[in-house]
Design a protein around this motif. Sequence first.
Motif, short mmCIF file in Angstrom:
data_model
loop_
_atom_site.label_atom_id
_atom_site.label_comp_id
_atom_site.label_asym_id
_atom_site.label_seq_id
_atom_site.Cartn_x
_atom_site.Cartn_y
_atom_site.Cartn_z
N MET A 147 0.88 -1.29 0.14
CA MET A 147 0.03 -0.06 -0.11
C MET A 147 1.10 1.32 0.01
O MET A 147 1.82 1.34 0.68
N SER A 148 0.52 2.01 -0.70
CA SER A 148 1.43 3.39 -1.05
C SER A 148 1.48 4.07 0.30
O SER A 148 0.53 4.22 1.21
N THR A 149 2.59 4.82 0.73
CA THR A 149 2.54 5.51 1.79
C THR A 149 2.15 6.83 1.60
O THR A 149 2.27 7.60 2.58
N THR A 150 1.82 7.37 0.39
CA THR A 150 1.36 8.52 0.16
C THR A 150 -0.15 8.69 0.10
O THR A 150 -0.70 9.49 -0.54
N GLN A 151 -0.80 7.82 0.45
CA GLN A 151 -2.65 7.66 0.68
C GLN A 151 -2.84 9.02 1.32
O GLN A 151 -2.19 9.66 2.23
N VAL A 152 -3.84 9.77 0.76
CA VAL A 152 -4.45 10.84 1.28
C VAL A 152 -5.82 10.45 2.03
O VAL A 152 -6.70 9.74 1.18
N VAL A 153 -5.81 10.46 3.29
CA VAL A 153 -6.77 10.01 4.03
C VAL A 153 -7.79 11.18 4.79
O VAL A 153 -6.81 12.19 5.27
N VAL A 154 -8.96 11.08 5.01
CA VAL A 154 -9.61 12.08 5.66
C VAL A 154 -10.49 11.21 6.89
O VAL A 154 -11.01 10.15 6.30
N ILE A 155 -10.33 11.87 8.14
CA ILE A 155 -11.04 11.04 8.98
C ILE A 155 -11.68 12.16 9.97
O ILE A 155 -11.29 13.13 10.43
N THR A 156 -13.11 11.78 9.75
CA THR A 156 -13.95 12.66 10.77
C THR A 156 -13.87 12.17 12.13
O THR A 156 -13.78 10.87 12.45
N GLY A 157 -14.04 13.22 13.27
CA GLY A 157 -14.12 12.68 14.62
C GLY A 157 -12.65 12.02 14.98
O GLY A 157 -12.49 11.21 15.74
N ALA A 158 -11.74 12.72 14.51
CA ALA A 158 -10.14 12.47 14.49
C ALA A 158 -9.65 12.89 15.99
O ALA A 158 -8.55 12.13 16.29
N SER A 159 -10.41 13.48 16.67
CA SER A 159 -9.69 14.11 17.88
C SER A 159 -9.62 13.03 18.87
O SER A 159 -8.90 13.17 19.75
N ALA A 160 -10.18 11.96 18.81
CA ALA A 160 -10.45 11.17 20.12
C ALA A 160 -11.14 9.87 19.79
O ALA A 160 -11.56 9.57 18.62
N GLY A 161 -11.01 8.75 20.63
CA GLY A 161 -11.65 7.43 20.41
C GLY A 161 -11.07 6.65 19.09
O GLY A 161 -9.75 6.63 18.84
#
Length: 336
Positions: free
Chosen positions: A1-15
């Motif tokens: 898997m490419s190490t340059t993936q662009v990822v968006v995560i909502t609720g990323a501050s905890a849990g």
Amino acid sequence: MSTTQVVVITGASAGIGRATAQAFGKRGAKIGLLARGQAGLDGAKKDVEDAGGQALAIPTDVSDYDQVEAAAAAVEEAFGPIDVWINVAFTSVFAPFIDIKPKEFKRVTEVAYLGFVYGTHVALSRMIPRGRGTIVQVGSALGSRSIPLQSAYCGAKHAVDGFTSTIRTELLHEKSNVHITIAQMPAVNTPQFSWVLSRLPNHPQPVPPIYQPEVAARGVVFAADHPKRKQYWVGASTVGTIFANKFAAPLLDRYLAKTGYQSQQTNEKAKADAPYNLWEPVDGGDGHDHGAHGVFDSKAHSIAPQLWFSHHVRLATGGAFVGLGLAVLGVRRLLR
């Protein structure tokens, strides 16, 4: 898997969102971190960068479509096209339905359901024209089997399941190379049980067995890497709940009516002035970074053999039916 993936995560501050950000950071991904609380976002950004990834922290209320759209635009301006969009953010109220105010129920629905709808729409509007991309919805066993005291959350998770199935069929109809899947979660040791709006007499807790957020994150990452499956089950309680609900729903109703109140509370009395995050984050700019873990480390499992079975469908199905039989026998015994 490419190490340059662009990822968006909502609720990323905890849990789960925080643990998922850490996992993708270890892969060197470029990650857009979306949440309301600045302190938690700052902590998540540091986690990702310490792990070897890059991060852009964007304060975002996912119940506001314009904010989600603006966040996606900022991520793509900084990092390039989004490869993976992960919807995690939610809020909730722990109380009997009749004790939940209509505006509170609406707020939970706007975040925990419409937040997923908006995130999915923003992601698809970019992915479909490019002909590639993956969306992972972080679901719950409670999207298949509702329990008492969480009517708003259960309703939202059921809605997410139904909405996602529709999107999947539309993508299949178009023969699109964009994929959408759900990682169905068990009870997880996250900070939500310390900051949820609760009208219960005692401190709320997840229904055991409880898993650490890193277990959940591994399930999310696997789903992102293999998104052609409809859903992935993370944890024994998720597999058992989904199958038992299908084949033993009346027994489960009676069982949960009998045990569901006590199992969601500790023996510790709830604090009357405890902060909650329904309307505002509890980790504001001058607040506290809560991290990925909640207060149940001593009870939470760090491994989930069922996650492996979820990756191997035939074995998972056989194991689930064995577990179902045992679960039904156990429920019948409790109801005598």
